[in-house]
Scaffold this active site. Structure first.
Site, PDB file in Angstrom:
ATOM      1  N   LYS A  21      -2.959   1.037  -7.019  1.00  0.00           N
ATOM      2  CA  LYS A  21      -1.744   0.535  -6.370  1.00  0.00           C
ATOM      3  C   LYS A  21      -1.365  -0.818  -6.960  1.00  0.00           C
ATOM      4  CE  LYS A  21      -2.437   2.798  -1.917  1.00  0.00           C
ATOM      5  NZ  LYS A  21      -3.497   3.739  -2.244  1.00  0.00           N
ATOM      6  N   HIS A  49      -1.391  -1.135  -0.269  1.00  0.00           N
ATOM      7  CA  HIS A  49      -0.591  -2.128  -0.992  1.00  0.00           C
ATOM      8  C   HIS A  49      -0.677  -3.488  -0.306  1.00  0.00           C
ATOM      9  CE1 HIS A  49       1.229   1.648  -2.465  1.00  0.00           C
ATOM     10  NE2 HIS A  49       1.415   0.964  -3.576  1.00  0.00           N
ATOM     11  N   SER A  91       5.380   2.305  -2.199  1.00  0.00           N
ATOM     12  CA  SER A  91       4.491   1.852  -1.130  1.00  0.00           C
ATOM     13  C   SER A  91       5.055   2.350   0.190  1.00  0.00           C
ATOM     14  CB  SER A  91       4.430   0.321  -1.117  1.00  0.00           C
ATOM     15  OG  SER A  91       3.944  -0.155   0.119  1.00  0.00           O
ATOM     16  N   MET A  92       4.208   2.959   1.016  1.00  0.00           N
ATOM     17  CA  MET A  92       4.642   3.414   2.339  1.00  0.00           C
ATOM     18  C   MET A  92       5.099   2.226   3.187  1.00  0.00           C
ATOM     19  SD  MET A  92       4.320   6.729   2.554  1.00  0.00           S
ATOM     20  CE  MET A  92       3.896   7.360   4.158  1.00  0.00           C
ATOM     21  N   GLY A  93       4.413   1.103   3.074  1.00  0.00           N
ATOM     22  CA  GLY A  93       4.721  -0.057   3.898  1.00  0.00           C
ATOM     23  C   GLY A  93       5.822  -0.954   3.366  1.00  0.00           C
TER      24      GLY A  93
END
Length: 122
Positions: A21, A49, A91-93
């Site tokens: 990542k 992340h 990144s999911m966040g």
């Protein structure tokens, strides 16, 4: 003074090999918010992340003179034997970083590499 502090922060730092990542971080001077630079950080030790962002931003902000903002993330495939770096994913966040910016930073650090990016993949 402010621009000198930013100039001392490397534009990119990634692990020497593997798939991991990464985050794109905008570092602002606390003296003059109009002065900033984008940096790339990618490490295999990070499960999320946010792990990378929290460590890097914390270290930079504790050193003083800067504030950090995460501009998104993705993944990096670094094949040092083939001299290839591929930037992709999101990144999911934090959402997807502008991979075009990240690849320019990596091309400067690895001028003899083939550095590519794509919006596909996770």
């Amino acid at each position: 003074m402010a621009s000198a502090k930013l100039a001392n922060i490397p534009d990119a730092d990634i692990d020497p090999n593997g798939v991991f990542k990464y985050v794109l971080i905008r570092v602002h001077s606390t003296d003059d918010d109009s002065i900033s630079k984008d940096i790339v950080r990618g490490y295999a030790w990070a499960e999320y992340h946010a792990d990378i962002y929290d460590k890097v931003s914390g270290d930079l902000e504790r050193a003083g003179g800067v504030d950090c903002e995460c501009m998104g993330g993705g993944r990096i495939k670094h094949d040092s034997a083939a001299k290839k770096i591929h930037v992709y994913g999101y990144s999911m966040g934090f959402g997807k970083a502008k991979h075009s910016i990240s690849t320019e930073k990596l091309k400067a650090l690895y001028p003899d590499y083939e550095v590519t990016w794509a919006d596909e993949g996770y």
